[in-house]
Design a protein around this motif. Structure first.
Motif, PDB file in Angstrom:
ATOM      1  N   MET A   1     -38.471 106.744  42.658  1.00  0.00           N
ATOM      2  CA  MET A   1     -36.794 106.890  43.408  1.00  0.00           C
ATOM      3  C   MET A   1     -35.837 106.467  42.542  1.00  0.00           C
ATOM      4  O   MET A   1     -35.835 105.500  41.821  1.00  0.00           O
ATOM      5  CB  MET A   1     -37.146 105.800  44.633  1.00  0.00           C
ATOM      6  CG  MET A   1     -38.033 106.127  45.782  1.00  0.00           C
ATOM      7  SD  MET A   1     -37.515 105.335  47.146  1.00  0.00           S
ATOM      8  CE  MET A   1     -39.017 103.936  46.606  1.00  0.00           C
TER       9      MET A   1
ATOM     10  N   PHE B   1     -36.282 111.856  45.118  1.00  0.00           N
ATOM     11  CA  PHE B   1     -37.325 111.023  45.445  1.00  0.00           C
ATOM     12  C   PHE B   1     -38.397 111.916  44.976  1.00  0.00           C
ATOM     13  O   PHE B   1     -38.296 113.139  45.346  1.00  0.00           O
ATOM     14  CB  PHE B   1     -37.439 110.817  46.932  1.00  0.00           C
ATOM     15  CG  PHE B   1     -38.871 110.355  47.302  1.00  0.00           C
ATOM     16  CD1 PHE B   1     -39.832 111.397  47.510  1.00  0.00           C
ATOM     17  CD2 PHE B   1     -39.284 109.108  47.115  1.00  0.00           C
ATOM     18  CE1 PHE B   1     -41.078 110.881  47.982  1.00  0.00           C
ATOM     19  CE2 PHE B   1     -40.683 108.581  47.811  1.00  0.00           C
ATOM     20  CZ  PHE B   1     -41.492 109.459  48.055  1.00  0.00           C
TER      21      PHE B   1
ATOM     22  N   LEU C   1     -29.924 106.652  47.767  1.00  0.00           N
ATOM     23  CA  LEU C   1     -31.049 107.302  46.897  1.00  0.00           C
ATOM     24  C   LEU C   1     -30.357 108.658  46.329  1.00  0.00           C
ATOM     25  O   LEU C   1     -29.839 109.549  46.984  1.00  0.00           O
ATOM     26  CB  LEU C   1     -32.145 107.649  47.699  1.00  0.00           C
ATOM     27  CG  LEU C   1     -33.009 106.173  48.119  1.00  0.00           C
ATOM     28  CD1 LEU C   1     -34.232 106.481  49.070  1.00  0.00           C
ATOM     29  CD2 LEU C   1     -33.484 105.804  46.578  1.00  0.00           C
TER      30      LEU C   1
END
Lengths: 162, 129
Positions: free
Chosen positions: A144, A75, A72
Motif C-alpha cells: 500500500m 494498492f 492511499l
C-alpha cells in the motif's frame, strides 16, 4: 569536457536505473497462470473515499478508515500457490525491499509460515507498507502506497483483529 | 604605427629586410609571447562554446530519456481490478483482516514464547529455593 560528460552520463544512468517497485512486481506476475492479483488505483480510492460508512471492526469498536483511504495512492496484491512463481516473486520482493528505505517492522514465523511486515516512512507517516507472507502452500504480497497516518493504520489493523 | 597603415606591402617588406634598422633586444621573445597569448585567448573563446554545445547535447538526451521513461510509466500503469468501488472496498477490508490475522499470529507467537521463557525461568528459580 571529460568531467561534463561523466556528469551527464551519471545523470542519464540515474534516470535509466529503474528501481524495483510494487507496480513492477504487480506488472510482472499479475498475468501469469496460477496468480491472483488485485490493483486499486488512486482514482478508485477517491471513489471509495466517497462511500458511506467505511468502518472496520466489530460492533464493539469500529474504526473509520476514510482518512486512510483518502491518503492511499495505490494498492497491490499478488498471491500464488505455484512454487516456481513463489521463488521468483520472493526474490523480486527481496530486491524491492533491499533497494529502498524499507524498515522491517515485524517478522513472524509460525507453523512453517514466515510473514514479514515492512514500512517506509517516519514516526508519524507511512509512505509505503509491505506484507510478504510465505509458506509451503503459497505466497502473498501486499503493498500500500500513500501518506498514511501511522497511528490510524495501527488502529485500523487492531480493529480488524477483533 | 600610424605610418604603417599608409605604407604598401612592398614598402613594409623593404623596411623589414633593411638590416640597418636595429631590432631591440628581446623583441623576438616579446613577439612570440604575444602570439602565444593570442593563441590561448582564441582557444579560451572557443572552449566555452564547446562546453555549451556539449551541455546542450547532454541536456537534450536527459530530456528525451525522461520523456521516454514518463511515457513508459504511463503506458505500464495497470488497470483497476474492480470497476465498482464497493467491491474494491470489500477487497481492501479483506486485506486489512488478512494483515491483522498475520500480525495477530506474530504477536501470539511472541507472547507464547515469552510465556514459555517465563515459565522456564520460574521453574529454575523454584528449584534454587
Amino acid at each position: 569536457m571529460k568531467k561534463l560528460f561523466i556528469i551527464a552520463a551519471v545523470m542519464l544512468l540515474g534516470t535509466l536505473a529503474k528501481a524495483q517497485d510494487a507496480k513492477s512486481i504487480y506488472n510482472k506476475f499479475s498475468d501469469e497462470q496460477g496468480v491472483s492479483a488485485v490493483y486499486i488505483s488512486p482514482s478508485m480510492f477517491k471513489l471509495i473515499g466517497k462511500l458511506p460508512e467505511l468502518e472496520i471492526g466489530d460492533d464493539g469498536e469500529k474504526v473509520d478508515i476514510t482518512p486512510i483511504v483518502k491518503t492511499l495512492k495505490g494498492f497491490y496484491m499478488v498471491s500464488t500457490s505455484d512454487n516456481r512463481i513463489m521463488d521468483r516473486m520472493n526474490s523480486d520482493v527481496k530486491r524491492l525491499l533491499g533497494s529502498s528505505d524499507y524498515e522491517l517492522m515485524m517478522e513472524a514465523k509460525d507453523d512453517g509460515e514466515t510473514v514479514r511486515f515492512y514500512t517506509d516512512g517516519d514516526d508519524s507517516i507511512i509512505r509505503s507498507f509491505v506484507m510478504m507472507s510465505l509458506n509451503a502452500s503459497g505466497a502473498t504480497f501486499i503493498s500500500m502506497d500513500g501518506l498514511i497516518n501511522r497511528e490510524m493504520l495501527e488502529k485500523a489493523v487492531g480493529a480488524a483483529m477483533r | 604605427m600610424k605610418e604603417m597603415d599608409t605604407l604598401s606591402i612592398k614598402e613594409l617588406e623593404a623596411i623589414a629586410l633593411d638590416s640597418s634598422v636595429e631590432v631591440p633586444e628581446g623583441f623576438g621573445q616579446s613577439i612570440r609571447q604575444g602570439l602565444d597569448t593570442l593563441a590561448f585567448l582564441e582557444e579560451s573563446a572557443v572552449r566555452p562554446r564547446r562546453i555549451r554545445y556539449a551541455a546542450g547535447i547532454a541536456a537534450s538526451l536527459a530530456l528525451l530519456v525522461g520523456i521516454g521513461l514518463g511515457v513508459n510509466g504511463y503506458v505500464s500503469r495497470p488497470k483497476d481490478t474492480f470497476s465498482d468501488p464497493q467491491q474494491a472496498y470489500a477487497m481492501l477490508e479483506a486485506s486489512f483482516s488478512l494483515i491483522s490475522s498475520k500480525m495477530d499470529k506474530g504477536v501470539a507467537s511472541v507472547t507464547h514464547e515469552t510465556e514459555a521463557v517465563l515459565t522456564k525461568t520460574n521453574e529454575i528459580i523454584d528449584k534454587l529455593k
